[in-house]
Structure formats: C-alpha cells, structure tokens
Design a protein around this motif. Sequence first.
Motif, PDB file in Angstrom:
ATOM      1  N   VAL A   1      84.648  90.202  89.481  1.00  0.00           N
ATOM      2  CA  VAL A   1      84.892  88.765  89.666  1.00  0.00           C
ATOM      3  C   VAL A   1      84.039  87.953  88.702  1.00  0.00           C
ATOM      4  O   VAL A   1      84.494  86.949  88.124  1.00  0.00           O
ATOM      5  N   ASP A   2      82.788  88.382  88.481  1.00  0.00           N
ATOM      6  CA  ASP A   2      81.913  87.652  87.562  1.00  0.00           C
ATOM      7  C   ASP A   2      82.483  87.666  86.151  1.00  0.00           C
ATOM      8  O   ASP A   2      82.498  86.635  85.444  1.00  0.00           O
ATOM      9  N   VAL A   3      82.992  88.819  85.714  1.00  0.00           N
ATOM     10  CA  VAL A   3      83.577  88.904  84.370  1.00  0.00           C
ATOM     11  C   VAL A   3      84.846  88.056  84.281  1.00  0.00           C
ATOM     12  O   VAL A   3      85.069  87.333  83.300  1.00  0.00           O
ATOM     13  N   LEU A   4      85.692  88.128  85.323  1.00  0.00           N
ATOM     14  CA  LEU A   4      86.925  87.355  85.307  1.00  0.00           C
ATOM     15  C   LEU A   4      86.636  85.856  85.258  1.00  0.00           C
ATOM     16  O   LEU A   4      87.324  85.093  84.560  1.00  0.00           O
ATOM     17  N   ARG A   5      85.647  85.420  86.002  1.00  0.00           N
ATOM     18  CA  ARG A   5      85.294  84.002  85.986  1.00  0.00           C
ATOM     19  C   ARG A   5      84.844  83.576  84.592  1.00  0.00           C
ATOM     20  O   ARG A   5      85.205  82.489  84.102  1.00  0.00           O
ATOM     21  N   ARG A   6      84.040  84.403  83.932  1.00  0.00           N
ATOM     22  CA  ARG A   6      83.566  84.052  82.597  1.00  0.00           C
ATOM     23  C   ARG A   6      84.683  84.088  81.559  1.00  0.00           C
ATOM     24  O   ARG A   6      84.591  83.447  80.513  1.00  0.00           O
ATOM     25  N   LEU A   7      85.737  84.851  81.861  1.00  0.00           N
ATOM     26  CA  LEU A   7      86.901  84.872  80.978  1.00  0.00           C
ATOM     27  C   LEU A   7      87.882  83.748  81.275  1.00  0.00           C
ATOM     28  O   LEU A   7      88.904  83.614  80.593  1.00  0.00           O
ATOM     29  N   GLY A   8      87.596  82.957  82.317  1.00  0.00           N
ATOM     30  CA  GLY A   8      88.476  81.847  82.661  1.00  0.00           C
ATOM     31  C   GLY A   8      89.608  82.230  83.577  1.00  0.00           C
ATOM     32  O   GLY A   8      90.538  81.438  83.767  1.00  0.00           O
ATOM     33  N   LEU A   9      89.569  83.413  84.165  1.00  0.00           N
ATOM     34  CA  LEU A   9      90.608  83.873  85.091  1.00  0.00           C
ATOM     35  C   LEU A   9      90.108  83.646  86.516  1.00  0.00           C
ATOM     36  O   LEU A   9      89.497  84.514  87.127  1.00  0.00           O
ATOM     37  N   ALA A  10      90.369  82.465  87.052  1.00  0.00           N
ATOM     38  CA  ALA A  10      89.799  82.093  88.345  1.00  0.00           C
ATOM     39  C   ALA A  10      90.707  82.414  89.518  1.00  0.00           C
ATOM     40  O   ALA A  10      90.259  82.407  90.667  1.00  0.00           O
ATOM     41  N   THR A  11      91.995  82.671  89.275  1.00  0.00           N
ATOM     42  CA  THR A  11      92.926  82.925  90.368  1.00  0.00           C
ATOM     43  C   THR A  11      93.524  84.319  90.232  1.00  0.00           C
ATOM     44  O   THR A  11      93.530  84.925  89.155  1.00  0.00           O
ATOM     45  N   LEU A  12      94.061  84.795  91.350  1.00  0.00           N
ATOM     46  CA  LEU A  12      94.710  86.104  91.337  1.00  0.00           C
ATOM     47  C   LEU A  12      95.947  86.090  90.445  1.00  0.00           C
ATOM     48  O   LEU A  12      96.264  87.100  89.802  1.00  0.00           O
ATOM     49  N   GLY A  13      96.647  84.981  90.404  1.00  0.00           N
ATOM     50  CA  GLY A  13      97.830  84.900  89.555  1.00  0.00           C
ATOM     51  C   GLY A  13      97.482  85.029  88.083  1.00  0.00           C
ATOM     52  O   GLY A  13      98.203  85.681  87.317  1.00  0.00           O
ATOM     53  N   ALA A  14      96.369  84.383  87.658  1.00  0.00           N
ATOM     54  CA  ALA A  14      95.957  84.488  86.258  1.00  0.00           C
ATOM     55  C   ALA A  14      95.576  85.920  85.913  1.00  0.00           C
ATOM     56  O   ALA A  14      95.893  86.420  84.820  1.00  0.00           O
ATOM     57  N   PHE A  15      94.889  86.586  86.828  1.00  0.00           N
ATOM     58  CA  PHE A  15      94.517  87.978  86.599  1.00  0.00           C
ATOM     59  C   PHE A  15      95.744  88.873  86.602  1.00  0.00           C
ATOM     60  O   PHE A  15      95.864  89.812  85.797  1.00  0.00           O
ATOM     61  N   ALA A  16      96.698  88.616  87.515  1.00  0.00           N
ATOM     62  CA  ALA A  16      97.900  89.433  87.588  1.00  0.00           C
ATOM     63  C   ALA A  16      98.765  89.293  86.341  1.00  0.00           C
ATOM     64  O   ALA A  16      99.553  90.197  86.025  1.00  0.00           O
ATOM     65  N   GLY A  17      98.641  88.177  85.601  1.00  0.00           N
ATOM     66  CA  GLY A  17      99.453  87.978  84.417  1.00  0.00           C
ATOM     67  C   GLY A  17      99.020  88.807  83.223  1.00  0.00           C
ATOM     68  O   GLY A  17      99.738  88.861  82.222  1.00  0.00           O
ATOM     69  N   LEU A  18      97.860  89.461  83.277  1.00  0.00           N
ATOM     70  CA  LEU A  18      97.401  90.287  82.155  1.00  0.00           C
ATOM     71  C   LEU A  18      98.206  91.576  82.092  1.00  0.00           C
ATOM     72  O   LEU A  18      98.636  92.100  83.124  1.00  0.00           O
ATOM     73  N   PRO A  19      98.411  92.142  80.915  1.00  0.00           N
ATOM     74  CA  PRO A  19      99.102  93.427  80.800  1.00  0.00           C
ATOM     75  C   PRO A  19      98.317  94.537  81.505  1.00  0.00           C
ATOM     76  O   PRO A  19      97.087  94.615  81.382  1.00  0.00           O
ATOM     77  N   ALA A  20      99.032  95.376  82.246  1.00  0.00           N
ATOM     78  CA  ALA A  20      98.368  96.424  83.022  1.00  0.00           C
ATOM     79  C   ALA A  20      97.612  97.393  82.129  1.00  0.00           C
ATOM     80  O   ALA A  20      96.508  97.848  82.477  1.00  0.00           O
ATOM     81  N   ALA A  21      98.167  97.731  80.958  1.00  0.00           N
ATOM     82  CA  ALA A  21      97.495  98.671  80.059  1.00  0.00           C
ATOM     83  C   ALA A  21      96.182  98.099  79.539  1.00  0.00           C
ATOM     84  O   ALA A  21      95.175  98.820  79.430  1.00  0.00           O
TER      85      ALA A  21
END
Length: 570
Positions: A183-203
């Motif tokens: 979560v700390d890394v995602l926040r620093r990358l600007g991915l604050a919501t589950l939808g933003a994280f889910a939009g990344l390519p799985a690979a």
Amino acid sequence: MRPVSTRMLAVHIPDWPAVAAGRRPGEAVAVLAANQVHSAGPAAQARGVHPGLRRREAQARCPDLVLVPADPDRDARTFEPVVATVEGVVPGAEVVRPGDCLVRSRGAARYFGGDGVAAAQVRRAVEACLESADLQAVVRVGVADGPFAALAAARLGRIVPPGGTPGFLAPLPVELLDRPELVDVLRRLGLATLGAFAGLPAADVLARFGPDGAVAHRLARGEDERPLAPRERPVDLSVSVEFEAPAERVEQAAFAARRLAEQAQERLRDSGLACTRIVIEAETEHGERRQRVWRHDGPLSVAGITDRVRWQLDGWLTGTAQEPGPTGRPTSGLVLVRVTPEGLLPGDGRQLGLWGEPGAASGRVDRALTRVQGLLGPGAVTIPVVEGGRDPARRVRLVPWGEPREPAELREPGESREPAKPREPAGSREPAKAGRPRGHGGGPRIHGGRPGGCGRARGEGAPPWPGAVPAPAPATVHDEPLPALVLDEGGEPVGVSGRCTVTASPAWLSVDGAAPTRITGWAGPWPVDERWWDPAVGRRRARFQLVAADGSASLLFVEIGRWWLEATYD
C-alpha cells in the motif's frame, strides 16, 4: 473468460477487541498494544479516542477511559457465540478474525427469497445475540462475489449485485488489501484506489511486486477465488453426573466413575473417536472445585478412564491429594463430577492377525501392569524418565505407568501426578565462567586441568542448565554421598575460592577413610549456586571429575570446605 466467484455473506462488527473487553453497556473501553490504542469501543470513539493514539493522549481525551491489554484469546472466545448465532441461520461459517465471519449466501438467498432478505435475517439474529444496544447499532452485513469483496461490502453494509463486484471495489482505498508495504508503494505511485491498481497490466504487476502483489491485483479486480473454509463445529463429548444427595464416601465415587467412563466411551465411539487425555472436574456442595488433566501414552479405555476418575476422587475425599492450591479433604460431599475427553484421534480400532500380532507380549505386560495399578493406585507402578538438571541424582524422575514420558518442562501444568522425586527448579544465579573438559582414555572425557579452569556446561535435558556436568552421565549415583578427601602434592586439602578457582591441583584422593590414591586426571570445577534467595534450602557447591591411578573415575563435589563422592563412572 473471468471465473465466476462464489456469492458470500459477511458479518462485520467494528473494533471487536474493544467490544470483547467491555464490561458494562455504554462503557468507554480501549484496548492497548505496545502502549498505543489498538481498538476503541463506540463510547470511546464518540469522545475522540481512536486506534493509533498514545496512552496518555487517549486518557486526556477521555479521563474515565477503561484501558484493557490486548488478548487474542479473549477476542476469539467472546466471538464464538456470535458465530454460533450466524450458523443458526446459515450453516458453514468461516471465522476470518474475531469480529468478521463469512458464509455462502447462495442457499440462504434461495431459501429466504434473496440476498437482502438473507442478510436481514442474519443481522437480526446477531443483534439479538448482543445485549448492548450500542453494539446492535454497529452490526454490519454485506453480500458480494468472493470473500474479499464480501468483507468490504460488510464494512459498508452493502448488497452488491452479482457481477457488480469490480465496479463496487473500484473507488475503495487500497488500504483494504491489508498489505502495508504494498500500500505504501502504491500510494507513492499515485494509485490510491483499488480500481487504479486493478487497471495495471497483470504481467507488469507480477514482475514488479512478485506473487503476493499478483494476488492483491486479482483481489482488486474482484477475482477472489479463495474457497471458503468453514469451521468444524465443536463436538461436546463431556459427560457428568449430579448427586441428589452429596457423595461423601469413596464407594459412591467409584460407582460414578465407572458409569462416567462408559458414557464417555460411548460418545467417543459414536463419533468415531478415541482420546488420549481427559479433564476431570469435581464440585462439592459448598462450591469447592477440583480439576485435573490426565494424559496417557495411547487411547484411554473404559478401565483407564474409570481408574483415573477413582484415583482423583479418592485422593480428594480422603485428603491425600497433592495439588497446587488448597489441599486436604473437602468440607462437604460431591454434587457434580464431569469428565471431558481431549486429545482426540480417530478411533480406528484394530484387527488381530490369524497367527498373533506384533507386540502381543508388550500388550500383555501393559495390561498386567495396568491391572496392578488399578488395584494398588497410580504410584504402585513407576518408570524412570531422564530430564534436565544439575544434580545427577535428580535428573531421574519416576512417573506412574501410562503417564507421558517426556521431560516435565514439556508438559502443561497439572497434567501429571506429583513426581516421586521433585527436581530442582532452574532458577539460580549465573555462575562464573567455566571450561568444558576434554578427555582421554576409557573413563569420562576429562584430563589434567589447570587451577582456575571453571566451566559452564550444558545439561542433556533442558538447555541450558548452568553448573550441570557434561556428558557422559555417571553409571552409579550413590543414594547418600560418601565422605572424601582431596589433597594436593604437599598433602594439604584442596579447596575452591569464592571466585571459582582451586587453591591447588588435586593430587590424592581418599574415599570414606581409605588409603589415598594418586589422581591422574581431573576437570572442573562446575559451580552451582541454587536457591540463593532462601537461606533455609539454598546451597553452594562445586563439582569435579577425577580419574585415579587405579582406573576409577568419580564425580565429587566440595561444599563448605568438605569433599563428597557423589557418583562413579564405568
């Protein structure tokens, strides 16, 4: 094609640790862990107390705040009635953590006529289980596809329609993943919501965050495929007998023991189980209680349970029981005896071979010794058990036949009868540094030591035992130490100073007034300062290993300036 997730119904009670610790309705309670508020009840939160506050700040905001230390066992124990209530409506609950549980909702939805109706039924049942109106107001139930989404829906009290889980999860914060580093890394990358994280390519997620990140990515997309693991409902195997007239005689207790043993075995047999441990509880008319846990190496038979119930009740009624706490005869007769089987294992039974069976002889010995024990009592047949200790004589403990043979340090309190020879506790001051002896020849591994060589050796039983003599153990330990005399080259007695140094090298040994024999090798001293806090039983001594010219090897100790032969080696 996206896999279809199982519909789940989740129950969530916020801040359950504080709820479990509450004593009175409306009381402001906070649970502390590491001097910080770990959980706060509704009344405490209403006054500004929330998780993460330091203790002093929480007390400043709420002066009458009740602080309770964290106790996971208490949380799980108090949540059990809530889970049982949920299972009364929808069977097969899985406890995620105290305060959160899951059940499959498909069958319940069909039975009640929809997910919403099923959720309402569960919520009403849980609210009826909770006594406090404040708690009833915070019970939340949610339904969604998959366990992760269902728990998130329960926190918000939402009923997510089938197939709508990804859209429901999209605006929620990434903190729901319960992975602080990710979560700390995602926040620093600007991915604050589950939808933003889910939009990344799985690979790319797998390459950057590894397998755990890939699992979190699937959860964020609503593809939680974890199967439900419903808990096994505990089987109540306890049996009890209540006496209309208080039982004050051993004969009455013996008759009740046989009946309880038969009932316990019948319940175990009906469940396809056997037990290796039983808990026996007894209560008198005046409220006096006595409980003991009895263990056995193998499955307990009817006769084994009967004997143990009779031994315990006989020992209490006759005032011969030796247990921690109040001892002696009870002041009134018994009104209740309860037997609870524990240590459960499958009751497989056994099929004998046509030409006998392996271990038949040992089985006959076991039955014979058990019969003798049943007639004469548990202490009539004992076997030695080697355990940790400093004193060679106290490293051997006699235990009743059938009791577990592991050292006493590995057993739970109250799981065996009083040992024949209690060992010395490990509490003692740390001795001075000691040297490990190195040896030669066929005797003990010792050699000519130099003055001042002190050692700290480890015993074989329980690490560490400061002051214990290293292996090998002596072959013969004398019941009473024999007086001895150790002299130096000049014929003067050898002693040990307060700093654990010998006054001179040992040269001559005389045991019980015999002629002195030349000492060819020695090792030590190993100092022992036991129970220094109790002058009545405390002792301070130093042990030595000595090899004489005639080939004999001995273990001696010096105490208050006098030498004693404690044991001999082969």
